[in-house]
Design an enzyme around this catalytic site. Structure first.
Site, short mmCIF file in Angstrom:
data_model
loop_
_atom_site.label_atom_id
_atom_site.label_comp_id
_atom_site.label_asym_id
_atom_site.label_seq_id
_atom_site.Cartn_x
_atom_site.Cartn_y
_atom_site.Cartn_z
N HIS A 1 85.38 78.92 -27.71
CA HIS A 1 84.58 78.69 -28.91
C HIS A 1 85.11 77.49 -29.72
O HIS A 1 84.66 77.27 -30.82
CB HIS A 1 84.54 79.94 -29.79
CG HIS A 1 83.74 81.07 -29.19
ND1 HIS A 1 84.15 81.74 -28.07
CD2 HIS A 1 82.56 81.62 -29.54
CE1 HIS A 1 83.25 82.68 -27.76
NE2 HIS A 1 82.28 82.62 -28.64
N GLU B 1 72.90 79.32 -18.73
CA GLU B 1 72.92 77.93 -19.18
C GLU B 1 72.30 76.98 -18.17
O GLU B 1 71.66 75.99 -18.54
CB GLU B 1 74.34 77.50 -19.51
CG GLU B 1 74.89 78.07 -20.82
CD GLU B 1 75.26 79.54 -20.74
OE1 GLU B 1 75.38 80.05 -19.61
OE2 GLU B 1 75.44 80.18 -21.79
#
Ligand SMILES: Cc1ncc(C[n+]2csc(CCOP(=O)(O)OP(=O)(O)O)c2C)c(N)n1
Ligand SMILES: Cc1ncc(C[n+]2csc(CCOP(=O)(O)OP(=O)(O)O)c2C)c(N)n1
Ligand SMILES: [Mg+2]
Ligand SMILES: [Mg+2]
Lengths: 325, 352, 325, 352
Positions: free
Chosen positions: A129, A60
């Site tokens: 999530h 990321e």
């Protein structure tokens, strides 16, 4: 014009902008051949090629960092972070560089880039999530933070975000990706960043939310409507800079405010809204400003997800309490 | 696995003639001037700092050959992506002396480089800018630009995750980026041996399937030629490389640091013998008829340049409060406008 | 007992805890041979050796991540991040792991660790050396966030933080490191986490701050005191969990509240305090809650640092406005 | 630079006898049981998932030899620090089948491992736990414990900065940690060739001055012996290592994924020939008199174990709302207490 889901609307925005502007590129984990784990980027690589639709290594910090360089060198990157829970590996790049490069270079380098990511709970998934940490971005000066609540806005806001010379954190309520369809205009259109939408005007109480919570406050408003409470329902759409004027004017009229978000309550987005409205509208307030939010905990896994999640019943309760104050 | 050290100009000023290659006398004199200019600028900044006329400064003394040698081979359309100890490289590419004084003096306006210079602003967070370099190179590849990007960072940067991610990305996408590490042996008080278990930094290139080389960073010829070789390759063949420049931080880490706490002063004397400017001077004296007259004349010119830059820096009006707000966004949102008004009102009402 | 600076107090706390408890270790960049760039860890390596006082590679994610493992395996790490501006390289480790490991393991693994870092402006330093992003930690459930404002609290709070079974983000106002000296008790003592201190009681207005802003609000209170305004001055000391009771009770009495922090205003710590007090104490409020803060910008370099920084004059002004409302 | 692949048991079930070393028949049968148990658990979980009785699952099919082979050599005081596709390894060390069903079924209580098991909870953020492994090992070194720590992660993890930082730290401090990479060729839709430019993952060890080896990850003997060798070395000599297990993800990434979008189903048939369980079965049949009777008896037993675990999982009372709050801190602060009260009141008032 056809009825389409939010994920389709996002996909369409990307197709249309990439088609129109050759400097737009899309990058992220699994965005090319797989079309994104939610299919937001489906069909892009077939149409625009691997140069402009880039499957990246699992990193990321790189995705954001490379986007910065691309923006400096004339591209308009639209980076995807697979889930908001994973953005922290790239957080330094966002807060220390994306948000600051324009200032650091004293206007020489715009950061015209978008970081898209699905946020929020409601899909019964694994840890990381279901995050909703938008407050961290909102507190970071130099970023814009946009959160659509329906397919039409999702398309228009994403197009505006890509065209915005400043960096936009674009948070997509994954719970709504496929929940409902809306008539979606075919053409390329813009929805303004920084402007809230009054979804339903009302005179008794103002209810504000954004993203996945908007359908919930609509439901709540409908419910209390039947009891004779006329709620004004506002979808913020952008949380930084948020549309203070619209909320403030509404509270001037209604004297009551309920703010709803799924993120943890303490030091969340609701706090800023409450604080600012309290500052500006103290004398209009007929009752304390109320916050209906997720709790100050780790978003729970599936079995307890709903207990943490605000729902229309909780919002109705807060409306009742506020009305009865 | 120890990569051998590339050297052309030794500590005594003797050069492997053949290896000097296409460098003309003019080029070499330019290098020499820039190295001296950088040192003079640096010394002046240090003395201003001691007098309270300058902010915290990271001295570049000892690293002049690395700085100038890495910047000279770049073409105008190439990019330099520095950390913060690269103002010699910046001067080489055209950043003004006074702008750098402003920057280190705590005035952001000094960080606005002219539009035509492809130099990114100083990056203070160690390692982060290596990814920006990668992104710039990636954009160049996508756009089909025939350019290369040079990033520079310190030996400390190799410990950061971003270093790894940047080199990995460059390897995967075959990007025209050259990663230069100025191994000046120290990251504040941490000797490079404590930063990593490998003997050299160059050998880390293998983990990314790119080439890695180790160069005497106090030898401006070796730095120049090595960077040139890999810069050209990057531009022409889209190959990335890692270049370790072995040099030494002769001063404290910054003016806020006191290196005697953690390193023996003796070592400085050792490294003074390897001084990059001295060796080039010896070479010029032997091979190009350099002499004290020329030296004094040049030094007088450079000193004047530096003094003029100081004047410029010290005579500029202080920045307006607006400048804190105006570059945050292309257009100020309501909260910034309101806050700027707050400042103005406060000042108007006599507030300080 | 002798008069000592805050940096000395911190150093003393570390010496005493390391001496008392062999499981306490200190790690970070330049903490050993150099004694820390601010000398907070001076003398530790000489006394406790390189095993327990660890100069680390230049890698914040590692410093936090390794601390997590150490805590799992029975040590009590006290990690130093050299400046708050550099913590974002280790932010994933903090928000996704430090804050969650206890929950993730359902109570099996405590995260008994402290992450110390100097924060805030006022030392005329380079970019990233003046940050004040405490709100990001405060919003992260699972962390405690402590900020002392004077040497005596610094020592007592740091000792409490090291002994706390939960992870503590310990933010040190670097501007105060050497600004003043206070009589410092010699023994090992604790200052409770989560408890604010009423520095001066008063009846007209409540002024709340923490860390580097505390001397500033004290100065402001003294100033308005001469004009006849009797301010209650509260040092929060912990911002998560903050001492809501103390602030709320104070506002019940005074009806007025000014909150001061140097961090950016929007979505900052002040917002939560204002929102919560607005919720609880609406009917007590005689004037809007006011925030005196840094602006929503990148902390400026030296030349403009003071313009951004709250000072007692700005606080006095806010007190005046609140009193006159 | 291609490290050679260590193999003992080939695809046909033939083993290099000598290399089987100290593994007794009992050990081998234990491995075989555990591998089958893991596959049965996995298949059951997949079918529960299809029926809506289980959450999103990351199938371990194909990686049973890697899972069991890496866990068996560990001693009780050693640590296992897994990512999320390691439940075979967890079972080997004593985690209960039903706890894992609970965890993947969305019930956090399944993540509480017994106090005596040195296993950290599943780490979903790729790469982050490698640093936890390093910290555990570092603590062991400081405390003088003679243990080692094994971390396991996927091929995707090598791209993360944390991977680099963890290996660098282990190299610098000479820690007893073994980094196992389950190279199952895929990170969701990304083939490992797109993750990095090096030919192998093992060769990355060089960048940290530690040893790196590459093992047939479908060969439980090779996995066991390699891990054992480096685990022992780590424990005894405080040396770190990187072990690449070359295996294959036979299923979709998770039940939320559809691998046919990005990979040809044919490849699965290729890898089926290398199945880790099949090869061990052949070996047992040839060398240890294994037969269908024994197989069926074992399978019946294992199936019953799995069915019992399912029952346990499905019969447990749903978690109380308290469990969301109670582990956030050792003692609930006022805001959590107030919020828990909110929940209770809401539920009491009939809220859902
Ligand atoms: C991410 C980050 N962590 C910590 C620091 C504080 N810091 C500033 S310079 C420095 C040492 C840098 O060493 P090196 O990379 O070798 O560069 P040099 O100073 O030698 O030029 C440190 C630790 C920083 N700037 N960025
Ligand atoms: C930091 C982070 N980014 C993204 C993800 C989303 N994600 C989950 S699994 C996965 C692929 C992992 O591949 P690999 O490391 O090879 O492990 P495998 O799934 O093959 O076991 C990704 C991208 C994540 N979990 N963590
Ligand atoms: Mg260095
Ligand atoms: Mg994989």
């Amino acid at each position: 014009m056809a009825r389409k889901t939010m994920i389709k609307a996002i996909n369409e925005a990307l197709h249309q902008k990439m088609n129109e502007d050759k400097t737009v590129v899309v990058l992220g984990e699994d965005v090319a051949i797989d079309g994104g784990v939610f299919r937001a980027t489906e069909g892009l690589v077939e149409k625009f090629g691997e140069d402009r639709v880039i499957d990246t290594p699992l990193a990321e910090s790189s995705i954001i960092g490379a986007s910065i360089g691309m923006a400096m060198n004339g591209l308009k990157p639209v980076a995807e972070i697979q889930f908001m829970g994973f953005v922290f590996q790239g957080f330094d790049q966002i807060v220390d560089h994306v948000a600051r490069m324009r200032h650091r270079s004293q206007g020489k380098y715009n950061m015209q880039m978008v970081v898209r990511m699905p946020y929020g709970a409601g899909v019964r998934a694994l840890e990381h999530h279901s995050e909703s940490t938008e407050a961290l971005f909102a507190h970071t000066s130099g970023l814009k933070v946009v959160i659509p609540s329906n397919p039409v806005d999702a398309k228009g806001l994403l197009i505006s975000a890509i065209e915005d010379p400043d960096p936009v954190i674009f948070l997509e309520p994954k719970r709504l990706y496929r929940l409902t369809k809306k008539e979606l205009p075919d053409e390329l259109y813009r929805t303004p960043i920084g402007k809230a939408e009054i979804i339903k005007s009302g005179k008794d109480i103002t209810v504000v939310a954004y993203g996945a919570m908007v359908p919930i406050i609509e439901e709540a408003a409908e419910h209390v409507g039947k009891e004779g409470v006329d709620a004004e329902v506002i979808d913020l759409r952008t949380i930084s800079p948020w549309d203070m004027e619209t909320v403030s004017r509404s509270v001037e009229k209604t004297g009551r405010l309920v703010i709803v978000h799924e993120a943890a309550r303490s030091f969340g987005v609701g706090a800023e809204i409450a604080a600012t409205i309290g500052e500006r509208n103290l004398l209009h307030l007929l009752a304390p400003i109320s916050r209906v939010t997720g709790y100050d905990i780790v978003p729970p896994l599936a079995k307890l997800e709903n207990v943490n999640y605000p729902n229309s019943e909780k919002v109705v309760r807060a409306i009742h309490q506020t009305m009865e104050f | 696995m120890k990569s051998k050290l590339i050297q052309i100009l030794d500590e005594k000023g003797n050069a492997v003639e053949k290896a000097i290659g296409d460098l003309t006398e003019k080029d070499i004199l330019k290098m020499y001037r820039l190295m001296n200019l950088t040192r003079l600028w640096n010394n002046k900044a240090l003395s201003l700092q001691r007098q309270g006329r300058m902010g915290t400064l990271a001295s570049v003394r000892g690293q002049e050959a690395s700085n100038i040698g890495m910047a000279m081979p770049l073409q105008e359309s190439d990019w330099l992506v520095p950390a913060f100890r690269e103002y010699g490289a910046m001067f080489t590419r055209g950043v003004s002396l006074s702008d750098q004084y402003m920057y280190w003096g705590g005035d952001e306006r000094g960080a606005r480089f002219p539009d035509n210079l492809n130099i990114t602003p100083a990056c203070i967070t160690i390692g982060a800018h290596l990814l920006h370099a990668v992104g710039i190179a990636h954009a160049a590849k996508i756009k089909g630009e025939k350019i290369m990007v040079l990033s520079s960072s310190g030996d400390g940067s190799i410990s950061q995750g971003d270093f790894h991610e940047a080199l990995n990305w460059a390897g995967v996408f075959k990007l025209p980026v050259v990663f230069v590490i100025q191994n000046n042996h120290w990251a504040i008080s941490m000797p490079v041996e404590k930063q990593t278990a490998t003997e050299t930094l160059a050998e880390k290139a293998a983990a990314y399937a790119i080439e890695g080389v180790r160069v005497d960073g106090n030898d401006v010829f070796a730095v120049y030629h090595t960077v040139k070789k890999y810069a050209d390759r990057a531009r022409n063949e889209h190959k990335s490389a890692l270049i370790e420049l072995v040099t030494y931080r002769m001063g404290d880490h910054t003016t806020a640091d006191d290196a005697t706490r953690y390193r023996k002063p003796e070592i400085i004397r050792e490294w003074e013998k390897k001084d990059p400017i001295e060796r080039l001077k010896k070479f010029l004296t032997t091979k190009h008829g350099w002499n004290e007259d020329k030296e004094q004349k040049m030094m007088a010119e450079l000193t004047e340049q530096v003094e003029n830059a100081v004047k410029e820096y010290e005579n500029v009006d202080p920045p307006e409060p607006e400048t804190m707000f105006q570059y945050m966004y292309s257009e100020m949102p309501w909260n910034l406008k309101a806050q700027l008004e707050e400042v103005k009102e406060f000042v108007k009402a006599g507030g300080k």
